[in-house]
Design a protein around this motif. Structure first.
Motif, PDB file in Angstrom:
ATOM      1  N   ALA A 152       0.860  -1.179   0.000  1.00 10.12           N
ATOM      2  CA  ALA A 152       0.000   0.000   0.000  1.00 10.12           C
ATOM      3  C   ALA A 152       0.895   1.227   0.000  1.00 10.12           C
ATOM      4  N   ASP A 153       0.707   2.073  -0.975  1.00 10.50           N
ATOM      5  CA  ASP A 153       1.494   3.303  -1.079  1.00 10.50           C
ATOM      6  C   ASP A 153       1.101   4.219   0.079  1.00 10.50           C
ATOM      7  N   PRO A 154       2.033   4.550   0.963  1.00 11.54           N
ATOM      8  CA  PRO A 154       1.685   5.388   2.109  1.00 11.54           C
ATOM      9  C   PRO A 154       1.276   6.803   1.715  1.00 11.54           C
ATOM     10  N   ILE A 178      -8.112   2.845  12.743  1.00  8.35           N
ATOM     11  CA  ILE A 178      -6.869   3.208  13.426  1.00  8.35           C
ATOM     12  C   ILE A 178      -5.861   3.794  12.437  1.00  8.35           C
ATOM     13  N   ASP A 179      -5.904   3.320  11.201  1.00 13.13           N
ATOM     14  CA  ASP A 179      -4.973   3.803  10.182  1.00 13.13           C
ATOM     15  C   ASP A 179      -5.320   5.202   9.665  1.00 13.13           C
ATOM     16  N   ASN A 180      -6.465   5.741  10.058  1.00 11.72           N
ATOM     17  CA  ASN A 180      -6.908   7.067   9.613  1.00 11.72           C
ATOM     18  C   ASN A 180      -7.050   7.937  10.871  1.00 11.72           C
ATOM     19  N   PRO A 218      -8.641   4.644   2.193  1.00  9.79           N
ATOM     20  CA  PRO A 218     -10.032   4.414   1.785  1.00  9.79           C
ATOM     21  C   PRO A 218     -10.981   5.125   2.747  1.00  9.79           C
ATOM     22  N   ALA A 219     -12.138   5.470   2.246  1.00  9.48           N
ATOM     23  CA  ALA A 219     -13.145   6.127   3.079  1.00  9.48           C
ATOM     24  C   ALA A 219     -13.563   5.191   4.207  1.00  9.48           C
TER      25      ALA A 219
END
Length: 90
Positions: free
Chosen positions: A13-15, A32-34, A20-21
């Protein structure tokens, strides 16, 4: 392993790409990633049930919908979460 040609692969996954929404069906792992969406959603959970965010520790496989349904007045909480996610375009 013996001699030969081996190949390993893994999803990348390109940081720099937009995350994604986040929706009610997103997992807590995705949330957690957002960082921005995480703060907004946890604020809604805490306003609805102040003890609940601490109970989510280790429950990463749950979706936001499943987590909300663990609360009293789940329909009200789901509506508030959906409004925050829709408004902020998380």
């Amino acid at each position: 392993m013996g001699a030969g040609h081996y190949q390993w692969s893994y999803p990348y996954a390109d940081p720099r790409a937009d995350p994604p929404a986040i929706t009610l069906d997103s997992s807590l792992d995705d949330l957690i990633d957002n960082a921005g969406a995480y703060q907004r959603v946890m604020a809604v959970f805490a306003a609805h049930n102040p003890e609940f965010p601490s109970r989510l520790n280790g429950e990463n496989g749950l979706s936001l919908r499943q987590a909300a349904e663990m609360n009293p007045r789940a329909e009200e909480l789901l509506a508030r979460l959906e409004a925050v996610l829709r408004r902020d375009g998380a």
